[in-house]
Design a protein around this motif. Structure first.
Motif, PDB file in Angstrom:
ATOM      1  N   GLU A  41      27.554  -7.680  12.493  1.00 15.45           N
ATOM      2  CA  GLU A  41      27.139  -6.985  11.271  1.00 15.45           C
ATOM      3  C   GLU A  41      27.820  -7.585  10.048  1.00 15.45           C
ATOM      4  O   GLU A  41      27.200  -7.746   8.988  1.00 15.45           O
ATOM      5  CB  GLU A  41      27.471  -5.501  11.376  1.00 15.45           C
ATOM      6  CG  GLU A  41      26.727  -4.787  12.488  1.00 15.45           C
ATOM      7  CD  GLU A  41      27.295  -3.412  12.790  1.00 15.45           C
ATOM      8  OE1 GLU A  41      28.487  -3.172  12.515  1.00 15.45           O
ATOM      9  OE2 GLU A  41      26.538  -2.579  13.305  1.00 15.45           O
ATOM     10  N   THR A  42      29.094  -7.925  10.190  1.00 16.10           N
ATOM     11  CA  THR A  42      29.834  -8.551   9.096  1.00 16.10           C
ATOM     12  C   THR A  42      29.203  -9.886   8.743  1.00 16.10           C
ATOM     13  O   THR A  42      28.963 -10.194   7.569  1.00 16.10           O
ATOM     14  CB  THR A  42      31.311  -8.753   9.489  1.00 16.10           C
ATOM     15  OG1 THR A  42      31.886  -7.486   9.787  1.00 16.10           O
ATOM     16  CG2 THR A  42      32.094  -9.434   8.380  1.00 16.10           C
ATOM     17  N   LEU A  43      28.930 -10.705   9.740  1.00 20.76           N
ATOM     18  CA  LEU A  43      28.332 -12.017   9.515  1.00 20.76           C
ATOM     19  C   LEU A  43      26.964 -11.887   8.869  1.00 20.76           C
ATOM     20  O   LEU A  43      26.649 -12.614   7.913  1.00 20.76           O
ATOM     21  CB  LEU A  43      28.234 -12.779  10.839  1.00 20.76           C
ATOM     22  CG  LEU A  43      27.700 -14.194  10.772  1.00 20.76           C
ATOM     23  CD1 LEU A  43      28.560 -15.054   9.859  1.00 20.76           C
ATOM     24  CD2 LEU A  43      27.630 -14.801  12.146  1.00 20.76           C
ATOM     25  N   LEU A  44      26.156 -10.964   9.323  1.00 22.11           N
ATOM     26  CA  LEU A  44      24.829 -10.765   8.750  1.00 22.11           C
ATOM     27  C   LEU A  44      24.925 -10.383   7.275  1.00 22.11           C
ATOM     28  O   LEU A  44      24.202 -10.932   6.434  1.00 22.11           O
ATOM     29  CB  LEU A  44      24.079  -9.687   9.532  1.00 22.11           C
ATOM     30  CG  LEU A  44      22.649  -9.412   9.102  1.00 22.11           C
ATOM     31  CD1 LEU A  44      21.786 -10.658   9.261  1.00 22.11           C
ATOM     32  CD2 LEU A  44      22.074  -8.268   9.918  1.00 22.11           C
ATOM     33  N   GLU A  45      25.839  -9.474   6.938  1.00 19.88           N
ATOM     34  CA  GLU A  45      26.006  -9.083   5.537  1.00 19.88           C
ATOM     35  C   GLU A  45      26.487 -10.255   4.689  1.00 19.88           C
ATOM     36  O   GLU A  45      26.000 -10.481   3.576  1.00 19.88           O
ATOM     37  CB  GLU A  45      26.983  -7.918   5.412  1.00 19.88           C
ATOM     38  CG  GLU A  45      27.150  -7.460   3.984  1.00 19.88           C
ATOM     39  CD  GLU A  45      28.012  -6.232   3.843  1.00 19.88           C
ATOM     40  OE1 GLU A  45      28.664  -6.107   2.801  1.00 19.88           O
ATOM     41  OE2 GLU A  45      28.046  -5.398   4.778  1.00 19.88           O
ATOM     42  N   MET A  46      27.429 -11.021   5.216  1.00 19.71           N
ATOM     43  CA  MET A  46      27.933 -12.181   4.481  1.00 19.71           C
ATOM     44  C   MET A  46      26.835 -13.211   4.249  1.00 19.71           C
ATOM     45  O   MET A  46      26.719 -13.774   3.172  1.00 19.71           O
ATOM     46  CB  MET A  46      29.104 -12.824   5.231  1.00 19.71           C
ATOM     47  CG  MET A  46      30.339 -11.949   5.365  1.00 19.71           C
ATOM     48  SD  MET A  46      31.191 -11.677   3.819  1.00 19.71           S
ATOM     49  CE  MET A  46      31.782 -13.311   3.476  1.00 19.71           C
ATOM     50  N   GLU A  47      26.008 -13.464   5.261  1.00 18.58           N
ATOM     51  CA  GLU A  47      24.921 -14.435   5.122  1.00 18.58           C
ATOM     52  C   GLU A  47      23.892 -13.986   4.094  1.00 18.58           C
ATOM     53  O   GLU A  47      23.329 -14.805   3.375  1.00 18.58           O
ATOM     54  CB  GLU A  47      24.236 -14.662   6.472  1.00 18.58           C
ATOM     55  CG  GLU A  47      25.064 -15.464   7.450  1.00 18.58           C
ATOM     56  CD  GLU A  47      24.426 -15.572   8.823  1.00 18.58           C
ATOM     57  OE1 GLU A  47      23.584 -14.715   9.174  1.00 18.58           O
ATOM     58  OE2 GLU A  47      24.775 -16.508   9.549  1.00 18.58           O
TER      59      GLU A  47
END
Length: 64
Positions: free
Chosen positions: A23-29
């Protein structure tokens, strides 16, 4: 001028309110920005962010 390909390796440590790193990676992307700009002698032709995910290994039990 000569065309060259350069790789930048960037490590980013974040504090996240998400339960899972996916979820963190998706938001950052989706919402973060990383800027590489032209200089007087260098024109940026193309750039992309290659992302990966890494869990916090400090909190994992490695069978010890």
């Amino acid at each position: 001028m000569k065309t060259q390909e350069i790789f930048f390796i960037v490590r980013v440590e974040v504090k996240s309110g998400h339960a899972h790193i996916d979820e963190t990676l998706l938001e950052m992307e989706k919402t973060s920005r990383f800027f590489i700009t032209n200089t007087p002698k260098v024109k940026v032709l193309r750039s992309e962010i290659l992302s990966t995910k890494v869990s916090n290994l400090k909190n994992k039990n490695h069978g010890a």
